[in-house]
Design a protein around this motif. Structure first.
Motif, PDB file in Angstrom:
ATOM      1  N   LYS A  94     -14.726  -5.216 -13.125  1.00 22.61           N
ATOM      2  CA  LYS A  94     -14.886  -6.624 -13.499  1.00 22.61           C
ATOM      3  C   LYS A  94     -13.562  -7.291 -13.863  1.00 22.61           C
ATOM      4  N   ASP A  95     -12.525  -6.500 -14.023  1.00 20.79           N
ATOM      5  CA  ASP A  95     -11.215  -7.047 -14.379  1.00 20.79           C
ATOM      6  C   ASP A  95     -10.695  -7.904 -13.223  1.00 20.79           C
ATOM      7  N   THR A  96     -10.430  -9.155 -13.473  1.00 19.13           N
ATOM      8  CA  THR A  96      -9.988 -10.079 -12.422  1.00 19.13           C
ATOM      9  C   THR A  96      -8.468 -10.172 -12.289  1.00 19.13           C
ATOM     10  N   SER A  97      -7.744  -9.433 -13.116  1.00 15.97           N
ATOM     11  CA  SER A  97      -6.277  -9.470 -13.017  1.00 15.97           C
ATOM     12  C   SER A  97      -5.818  -8.819 -11.719  1.00 15.97           C
ATOM     13  N   LYS A  98      -4.672  -9.267 -11.213  1.00 20.65           N
ATOM     14  CA  LYS A  98      -4.154  -8.769  -9.955  1.00 20.65           C
ATOM     15  C   LYS A  98      -3.720  -7.304 -10.060  1.00 20.65           C
ATOM     16  N   ILE A  99      -3.964  -6.577  -8.992  1.00 24.86           N
ATOM     17  CA  ILE A  99      -3.527  -5.190  -8.882  1.00 24.86           C
ATOM     18  C   ILE A  99      -2.248  -5.193  -8.063  1.00 24.86           C
ATOM     19  N   ILE A 100      -1.140  -4.813  -8.686  1.00 17.53           N
ATOM     20  CA  ILE A 100       0.174  -4.878  -8.028  1.00 17.53           C
ATOM     21  C   ILE A 100       0.439  -3.599  -7.236  1.00 17.53           C
ATOM     22  N   VAL A 101       0.821  -3.784  -5.986  1.00 16.60           N
ATOM     23  CA  VAL A 101       1.135  -2.661  -5.098  1.00 16.60           C
ATOM     24  C   VAL A 101       2.552  -2.841  -4.566  1.00 16.60           C
ATOM     25  N   ALA A 102       3.356  -1.790  -4.657  1.00 14.90           N
ATOM     26  CA  ALA A 102       4.709  -1.821  -4.096  1.00 14.90           C
ATOM     27  C   ALA A 102       4.601  -1.678  -2.574  1.00 14.90           C
ATOM     28  N   PHE A 103       5.212  -2.606  -1.855  1.00 15.71           N
ATOM     29  CA  PHE A 103       5.097  -2.637  -0.392  1.00 15.71           C
ATOM     30  C   PHE A 103       6.444  -2.363   0.262  1.00 15.71           C
ATOM     31  N   LYS A 104       6.438  -1.427   1.193  1.00 20.98           N
ATOM     32  CA  LYS A 104       7.649  -1.134   1.955  1.00 20.98           C
ATOM     33  C   LYS A 104       7.724  -2.123   3.108  1.00 20.98           C
ATOM     34  N   SER A 105       8.511  -3.181   2.937  1.00 14.36           N
ATOM     35  CA  SER A 105       8.521  -4.289   3.892  1.00 14.36           C
ATOM     36  C   SER A 105       9.269  -3.967   5.190  1.00 14.36           C
ATOM     37  N   LYS A 106      10.045  -2.885   5.200  1.00 15.54           N
ATOM     38  CA  LYS A 106      10.709  -2.491   6.434  1.00 15.54           C
ATOM     39  C   LYS A 106       9.716  -1.711   7.287  1.00 15.54           C
ATOM     40  N   ILE A 107       9.356  -2.268   8.427  1.00 14.97           N
ATOM     41  CA  ILE A 107       8.371  -1.648   9.310  1.00 14.97           C
ATOM     42  C   ILE A 107       9.122  -0.780  10.314  1.00 14.97           C
ATOM     43  N   GLU A 108       8.912   0.536  10.227  1.00 10.96           N
ATOM     44  CA  GLU A 108       9.684   1.492  11.013  1.00 10.96           C
ATOM     45  C   GLU A 108       8.819   2.232  12.020  1.00 10.96           C
ATOM     46  N   PHE A 109       9.479   2.941  12.939  1.00 13.97           N
ATOM     47  CA  PHE A 109       8.773   3.756  13.913  1.00 13.97           C
ATOM     48  C   PHE A 109       8.186   4.991  13.233  1.00 13.97           C
ATOM     49  N   GLU A 110       7.008   5.385  13.682  1.00 11.10           N
ATOM     50  CA  GLU A 110       6.375   6.607  13.184  1.00 11.10           C
ATOM     51  C   GLU A 110       6.803   7.768  14.073  1.00 11.10           C
ATOM     52  N   LYS A 111       7.224   8.869  13.464  1.00 12.59           N
ATOM     53  CA  LYS A 111       7.696  10.015  14.235  1.00 12.59           C
ATOM     54  C   LYS A 111       6.556  10.712  14.988  1.00 12.59           C
ATOM     55  N   GLU A 112       5.348  10.617  14.447  1.00 13.36           N
ATOM     56  CA  GLU A 112       4.210  11.297  15.071  1.00 13.36           C
ATOM     57  C   GLU A 112       3.888  10.684  16.434  1.00 13.36           C
ATOM     58  N   ASP A 113       3.583  11.543  17.400  1.00 18.51           N
ATOM     59  CA  ASP A 113       3.162  11.087  18.719  1.00 18.51           C
ATOM     60  C   ASP A 113       1.666  10.767  18.674  1.00 18.51           C
ATOM     61  N   THR A 168       7.688   4.661 -15.165  1.00 20.44           N
ATOM     62  CA  THR A 168       8.052   3.386 -15.787  1.00 20.44           C
ATOM     63  C   THR A 168       6.827   2.644 -16.315  1.00 20.44           C
ATOM     64  N   LYS A 169       6.977   2.024 -17.469  1.00 20.75           N
ATOM     65  CA  LYS A 169       5.914   1.195 -18.050  1.00 20.75           C
ATOM     66  C   LYS A 169       6.079  -0.237 -17.538  1.00 20.75           C
ATOM     67  N   TYR A 170       5.018  -0.788 -16.981  1.00 20.51           N
ATOM     68  CA  TYR A 170       5.064  -2.132 -16.427  1.00 20.51           C
ATOM     69  C   TYR A 170       4.208  -3.081 -17.258  1.00 20.51           C
ATOM     70  N   ASN A 171       4.541  -4.358 -17.190  1.00 23.70           N
ATOM     71  CA  ASN A 171       3.737  -5.363 -17.893  1.00 23.70           C
ATOM     72  C   ASN A 171       2.678  -5.963 -16.962  1.00 23.70           C
ATOM     73  N   PHE A 172       2.321  -5.183 -15.940  1.00 18.09           N
ATOM     74  CA  PHE A 172       1.259  -5.579 -15.011  1.00 18.09           C
ATOM     75  C   PHE A 172       0.544  -4.308 -14.551  1.00 18.09           C
ATOM     76  N   ASN A 173      -0.566  -4.484 -13.879  1.00 15.02           N
ATOM     77  CA  ASN A 173      -1.366  -3.354 -13.414  1.00 15.02           C
ATOM     78  C   ASN A 173      -0.804  -2.825 -12.100  1.00 15.02           C
ATOM     79  N   PHE A 174       0.089  -1.835 -12.206  1.00 12.30           N
ATOM     80  CA  PHE A 174       0.707  -1.221 -11.027  1.00 12.30           C
ATOM     81  C   PHE A 174      -0.198  -0.116 -10.497  1.00 12.30           C
ATOM     82  N   SER A 175      -0.497  -0.172  -9.184  1.00 14.79           N
ATOM     83  CA  SER A 175      -1.464   0.773  -8.639  1.00 14.79           C
ATOM     84  C   SER A 175      -0.889   1.787  -7.662  1.00 14.79           C
TER      85      SER A 175
END
Length: 230
Positions: A94-113, A168-175
């Motif tokens: 029921k918590d409506t606060s945002k869930i913060i997710v760290a995003f790797k914005s560099k989109i790279e090739f996947e080594k797996e075939d 690290t302790k964050y002042n937001f909900n880090f997921s």
């Protein structure tokens, strides 16, 4: 000679246009599909770490192999702990606060075939292979992409490096941390495949193989498969 040079310049220009077009096409698809990718792979870490309590007595066969749990033999304390656990889960949901997710914005090739997975899932379709220099890695401008869920993305560069990100302790909900690979398409660009993963701790996470398809001029997720779990 002049005609030959002109022809070569035209071919080179057309080739460059195609490279730019392929890259921009993938960026557009990733921009369109990102909200669905986030909803399909990210979790609220608080729910995952809110482990259910013991409830009842464990049952074993004659050889000592675990069979299940007899919940009718739960103690009063266990019943109270279960109620507390259910209440905690409900509060999180029921918590409506945002869930913060760290995003790797560099989109790279996947080594797996992934060619065999692609062709097995999309019958009759084949991956259109390009060289890395023809379809390079890129930075996704995710800040302009609107997410419909309660997840909110922050670039991973804004977080501490390596294992300190979990201490690290964050002042937001880090997921957790989420990443996705470049998309591989078929020649007609009707189907695509990419890999992704979500980390929720040092030894907590899951990998995904994601199939996407174009339907009525809109890209959507066709299937998400688990590839690894920790």
């Amino acid at each position: 000679m002049k005609l030959l040079k002109l022809t070569l310049l035209i071919i080179l220009f057309a080739s460059c246009e195609r490279k730019i077009s392929d890259l921009e096409f993938e960026k557009n698809v990733m921009t369109e599909i990102l909200p669905s990718l986030i909803d399909s792979t990210c979790i609220d870490r608080r729910i995952m770490l809110n482990f259910p309590p013991k409830y009842g007595e464990s049952i074993y066969d004659k050889e000592g192999h675990y069979i299940g749990v007899d919940s009718t033999k739960a103690t009063q304390e266990e019943k109270e702990n279960l109620l507390k656990w259910e209440k905690k889960n409900l509060e999180i949901e029921k918590d409506t606060s945002k869930i913060i997710v760290a995003f790797k914005s560099k989109i790279e090739f996947e080594k797996e075939d992934v060619e065999s997975y692609f062709e097995s899932h999309f019958k009759g379709a084949k991956i259109y292979k390009t060289k890395p220099e023809e379809n390079p890695e890129y930075i996704l401008d995710f800040q302009k992409i609107k997410l419909e869920s309660k997840f909110k993305l922050k670039d991973i560069s804004e977080f501490p490096k390596t294992d300190k990100i979990w201490d690290t302790k964050y002042n937001f909900n880090f997921s957790g941390v989420v990443y996705f690979s470049k998309i591989q398409f078929d020649k007609d660009k009707k189907f695509g495949i990419l890999n992704g993963g979500f980390w929720c701790g040092n030894k907590c996470g899951q990998g995904f193989r994601i199939y996407i398809r174009k339907d009525k001029n809109k890209w959507q997720i066709d299937k998400v498969e688990g590839t690894w779990i920790s």
